[in-house]
Structure formats: structure tokens, C-alpha cells
Write an enzyme that holds these catalytic residues in place. Sequence first.
Site, short mmCIF file in Angstrom:
data_model
loop_
_atom_site.label_atom_id
_atom_site.label_comp_id
_atom_site.label_asym_id
_atom_site.label_seq_id
_atom_site.Cartn_x
_atom_site.Cartn_y
_atom_site.Cartn_z
N GLU A 179 0.84 -1.19 0.00
CA GLU A 179 0.00 0.00 0.00
C GLU A 179 0.88 1.25 0.00
O GLU A 179 1.83 1.34 0.79
CB GLU A 179 -0.87 -0.04 1.26
CG GLU A 179 -2.08 0.83 1.21
CD GLU A 179 -3.32 0.15 0.61
OE1 GLU A 179 -3.19 -0.94 0.01
OE2 GLU A 179 -4.40 0.74 0.75
N LYS A 296 -4.45 -12.88 8.22
CA LYS A 296 -4.17 -13.82 7.13
C LYS A 296 -3.66 -15.12 7.73
O LYS A 296 -2.75 -15.08 8.57
CB LYS A 296 -3.07 -13.25 6.22
CG LYS A 296 -3.41 -11.90 5.64
CD LYS A 296 -2.21 -11.29 4.94
CE LYS A 296 -2.58 -9.91 4.42
NZ LYS A 296 -1.42 -9.19 3.90
N CYS A 417 -38.55 17.75 -12.65
CA CYS A 417 -39.40 17.74 -13.84
C CYS A 417 -40.90 17.70 -13.51
O CYS A 417 -41.73 17.58 -14.41
CB CYS A 417 -39.02 16.58 -14.75
SG CYS A 417 -39.55 14.98 -14.12
N CYS A 432 -38.86 9.04 -9.59
CA CYS A 432 -39.43 9.80 -10.69
C CYS A 432 -39.32 8.87 -11.89
O CYS A 432 -38.23 8.40 -12.23
CB CYS A 432 -38.61 11.07 -10.92
SG CYS A 432 -38.92 11.81 -12.52
S1 IVH Z 1 -3.85 -8.19 1.60
C1 IVH Z 1 -5.21 -11.39 -0.98
N1 IVH Z 1 -3.00 -6.69 3.57
O1 IVH Z 1 -7.06 -3.60 1.39
C2 IVH Z 1 -5.22 -10.27 -0.04
N2 IVH Z 1 -4.45 -5.70 1.96
O2 IVH Z 1 -9.68 -4.86 0.68
C3 IVH Z 1 -4.98 -8.96 -0.69
N3 IVH Z 1 -4.91 -3.32 2.34
O3 IVH Z 1 -6.65 -3.79 -2.08
C4 IVH Z 1 -4.82 -7.83 0.18
N4 IVH Z 1 -3.67 -3.11 4.15
O4 IVH Z 1 -5.25 -2.11 -0.82
C5 IVH Z 1 -3.76 -6.74 2.47
N5 IVH Z 1 -2.14 -5.47 5.36
C6 IVH Z 1 -2.88 -5.53 4.24
C7 IVH Z 1 -3.57 -4.40 3.75
C8 IVH Z 1 -4.36 -4.53 2.60
C9 IVH Z 1 -4.46 -2.48 3.27
C10 IVH Z 1 -5.85 -2.96 1.24
C11 IVH Z 1 -5.35 -3.32 -0.12
C12 IVH Z 1 -6.40 -4.16 -0.76
C13 IVH Z 1 -7.58 -3.89 0.12
C14 IVH Z 1 -8.44 -5.15 0.18
#
Ligand code: IVH
Length: 675
Positions: A179, A296, A417, A432
Site C-alpha cells: 500500500e 491472514k 421535472c 421519478c
Molecule cells: S492483503 C489477498 N493486507 O485492502 C489479499 N491488503 O480490501 C490482498 N490493504 O486492495 C490484500 N492493508 O489495498 C492486504 N495489510 C494488508 C492491507 C491490505 C491495506 C488494502 C489493499 C487491498 C484492500 C483489500
Amino acid sequence: MTTQFTRAEYQKLKQLLNEQAYYYYVLDEPQMADAEYDQLYRRLLQIEHDQPSWVDLDSPSQRVADQPLSKFQQVKHAMPMLSLGNVFKVDELTDFVTRIGSLLSKANQSFKTIEFSAEPKLDGLAVSIRYEKGQLVQAATRGDGATGEDITANIKTIGSIPLSLRGESHPDVFEVRGEVVMPRDGFSQYNEWALQNDEKVFANPRNAAAGSLRQLDPRKTAKRPLAFYTYSVGVVEPAHGFTTHSEVLAWVKSLGLPVNQLNQVVKGATGCSAFYERVGQQRDTLNFDIDGVVYKVNDLVWQELLGFVTKAPRWATAHKFPAEEATTIVEEIDVQVGRTGSITPVARLKPVNVGGVTVTNATLHNEDEIKRKDVRVGDTVFVRRAGDVIPEVVKVVGSKRPHGTQVFKMPNQCPVCDTRLVRIEGEAVLRCSAGLSCDAQLKEGIKHFASRKGMDIDGLGDKLVEQLVDAGLIKNPADLYHLTESQVSGLERMAQKSAQNLLAGIDQSKQTTLARFIYSLGIREVGEATALTLAVQLKRLPDIIAADEEALQNLPDIGAVVAKKITSYFAEPNNQMVIEQLQAAGITWPVIEIIEATDLPLQDQVVVLTGKLTMFTRSDAKTQLQQLGAKVTSSVSAKTDYVLAGESAGSKLVKAQKLNIAVVDEQWLQDLTQR
Ligand code: IVH
């Protein structure tokens, strides 16, 4: 002046400077004072000036290209850039963890607790950066996940992103995803500077980061204080061999890329929610905006086993922070007419700062909501905003209601309108029904038609659309293609040159794609993804127009409601006429090749789903089956080939057994998807 440096000395100096950047940005442990760095950097510039042929691609002087781009090129991602599912409450988090546990048990995995990599959810812009043989070669925005824009020149200006990877051994291809954010301190300083220099002031750090990356002139991007944090890898060749996500991130960091320092490995739902609380408490003190945290599954084999649902992984989710709220006074209540004729009451507010953004309008959604909340002019109300969504009025502070306020009544007629408003049974909104003959709907419809995701007409901004409609020059989108220079140059602030540019932009838009064309029609519930599905699956406009509800529902991700919206749109004679006129005006798209997908494992097999599924949600199961070539129907008949029965399946299962139809379980589907 000739310098007394040798080339080896030049390279050593360059390396020293790159090493300092790593200590400064990635390890957050500066090894020299800023002034000392500046002095060494100036010396480097001097050598490069004297010996231009020595300049290496990864010299810090090579970060800023000196030419603006005319436009961004498209980049197809080697691996799609996915999004994330959401949870908001602790019990949704527990469900997420339990679900993963049961999927893993079904896959015969044994474990005590599941480890997660817990990370802040950074509120910026997702980008992908590719290194080949250790050199940064390309960077792209996420775009729609499949294709993004080439922003290499802009990414190179970000000091914390190395132009070459650290160390001796790195993969041939190494793609990181992460990001780009604008740190809060940099954001305030930048806005202060912008205010004094008559430049654009940004509403929040996220917009500032996005605006900076979408800047065609990298010299401008270089002036924006941007930062980057890696959160995953994309293509890595040869494969890295690590077994956990946290190990991968540690490796990424050792190669010189920044990884967020708040990341932590935690255990089970308890560990996740403790992380959420801890980061939530620190949120205000951080130097970057976050809108939640992300969990994750740390084990990469398990990630693989768990797989994906449409566009998001099953092994990860975002846990969002609650939206931010403030109180203010309702000064007026107006109603707005949307693109589809929906009437939305809007509260005009005494300006108030909500989570760093000034809010002056908030939606009251619809008639029922405004009644339920009993919002009146003069009331003090709670206003909430969350991320990008439109701020809303949450509730009235009853004790602060002044005397003499009046209950708000929705109008009977369209404010634009004068058509009588109707409320269709089962819908919450007043509408409308005048369609394109209501100027408000016409304006919104044309804006949507011309938008970047639609026909992408260069030079046709919102203000211009309003003028064209107000001047009576366009009554439907097809009229755009018959505008003349003299008509356009008669408009306010339209010189001959800009009139010519607009007409050229309109002309260029005639070459489009079927998906864009479908999107631009503005069919209710048909966004970018659905338009793409229609184009890719049905391939020809006449086939899309002719498809009935059942055929549409058989396409991935199209349900009964959307299917009905699509068929009723094409059944409308007025819409048919506009489509004909647009094609007559010369709009064309490349023909999509029809490939007979006969070798899909379930090609043309009819499958019925029944019972409670545990490994898939129902809509995932449907999508997976369709992607395997199957038709998914709802009732069991002699035409049914398979009944996929989950827990406590009832009458459909009985019927299948009677008719001697093959009964299969979720594992069967799981096995097919993994072939
Ligand atoms: S992982 C397969 N990790 O959130 C997983 N995304 O809603 C892909 N984001 O488009 C994303 N911090 O822009 C991941 N620690 C983080 C994140 C992150 C921000 C954003 C990212 C993504 C969106 C997904």
C-alpha cells in the site's frame, strides 16, 4: 573540473547512499545525519555530472524522470490483485476463524490453534512492484484487479522503495504488493504548502496518495511525501520455498523493502481480537491512516488449501474499525434525483469535521429512514462516515430539538421535472419515472455514460454535461455524437479549441469495448463487473439483449434481481431506440472470439444444490459449478445430472434418489475445483 574519483569509488558512494536509505526507511534506524547524507549526495551528483556514462540505474539521482507522461499505459497483472472480505464484530471474527478450522479439518489437517499474520489495514492505494534480476522494472496500480496502470515513474520517486534489491542473491522475478500511503505529518505539511501556493488541497491522506500516484508528471509526484508498506508477494521466480507468510515478509524486508512494524503473528480468534484492540488504541497516535486490521492464515500450504471465493481469499479477512461520528445541526433538507430516478433526501449540515474530513451534506437514504429517524430542520444529529462512503445521518439528539420544528414531508412531485413520484412495491425509494425526459436523470445518465469506466469521453466533465442538457442540446446519450462545433462553442467558457477537443474526445470514444458499452448504458444493478460478465460470457450484443432471466441467472454472479433488471431494461422500447441510435452513430467494439468450452469438467451438466453447505457459501458453490461448465437450477427433474447435497438435505435429496440421479457432496466439488 574533473573529479579524482574512480568508477569503483563512485559505485561505493552510491551503495553507501542506498544503504543509508534502507537504514532510514526500512529499519527506522538512521545511521547518519540528514546534512551528512545531503553532502554525500551532492558529491554523487558532481561525479555523475563529470562522468555521465557511469550513472547506474539504481543511483538515487535516477528517481525522478524529467519528462511528464502523456498518459498511463495499461498493465495486465501477472497474478490478479485481490480484495478482502470484511468482518465488523467479534462474533463475525469468531465465525471466520471457526469456518477456517472446519475447512482445514475436512481437509485432514491437524492443529491446535490457527496462526494468523495480523496486520494494520492501511488506508492508501494498492500497488504492485516488479523487480527483474534485482532491478525495479515496473510498478502498477491495482486497477480492477486484473489490469492496472503503469505508474513506474511515480513509484521510483518514493524514497523508501529501493530501485535495486539489497544483497547478492535475489530471485529472477520478484513482485511485491503493498500500500502506498501519505503519512499524516507529510499530509498536513503538504496541504499547508498547497494552500499557500494555490495548488489542490486534499481532503484526506488517502486521496492525497491516490492523486499523487495518478500524476502524469513524476517531478510533481516526487514533491509529495509518500510511503510504502509491503503486505504480500506476487510472482516470485524461482519459487521462494518459505512456509509461512510472516517468513516471506521478513525475507522481503531483508531484500530492502519496507514492511509495517505493527505486523504480528497471533494465535486463534482471541489473538486476532487482542491485536484489533491494541491497534485500535494506537490508531490516533500512528503516522498513517488505517481503517481496520487484516488477518491472514500464516501457513502458506493452508492458504493454498483454503483457496478463493470469486475475488477474495478464504484465508484472510479485514476487521474494520467502526465508522467515525460527530454531531452537528441540520440547516436544510433537500431531495436529490439520482441517475435511476431515485429520490434521496439529503441533510444540508452546518460544516463539521468527521475523522479529518469536513462534512456538509449527509444522506437520509429514503422516505422510511427519514420517518423512522424523524429528522427535522433545526435538529442536532449524529453524522457518520466510513471510508469512501457518503456520510449519513445516524440519529437525532432528541434533547436538543428546538421548539417549533416541523416533521419533514417528502414531495409528491419530482423537484426537477414535476412528474408525480411513485413508490414501487417492495422498494424503499420514491422514484421519478420520467427517465431520460427528466433533466436530472438525463444529466446523471450522461455523466455515467461518459465516465472513465464507461465510454471514457475525454473533455466531457460534469459541468459541461449540465450545460449541454440545460441548453437543450442533448436529450439522450446518442445526441452527443451529433453535436457540432458551433453548438458547443456557444457554451459558457468554451473556446473554439476546447470545443474541438471535446468533439475529438466524443469521436474517439466510438471505439470501445462491449463491456464498457454495456456499463455505460446505466442499467440498474449492472456495474463494471456485471457488464464484464455479460460481455465475456455472451459475447454479442444481440445475444445479451435476447437473453432471458433464466439464461442470465446461469451466468456467474448474476442472481434473480439483477437478471430481472437487465431483461426489463432491454424490453423498454426507448432503451432499444437509444442503443440503435448509438450504434448508428458509429459506436463499435472488437468482436469477442467465441471459443467452445467443451472440455470443462461439468460442461452442460445440470446441477441442483440442496441442504446446508459448510465448505462453501451457496453463492460460491454456484459460481464454482458454473465456472466448471455446469448449469445450476433450483428443482430436481429428469434433466438433472447431479444433486449436490449438504447437511440435512430434504425433499430434493429424496427426489434425486427416486429418479436415480447421482448424489454428490461438497468434497466432490472441492476436488473438481482443485484439479
Ligand atoms: S492483503 C489477498 N493486507 O485492502 C489479499 N491488503 O480490501 C490482498 N490493504 O486492495 C490484500 N492493508 O489495498 C492486504 N495489510 C494488508 C492491507 C491490505 C491495506 C488494502 C489493499 C487491498 C484492500 C483489500
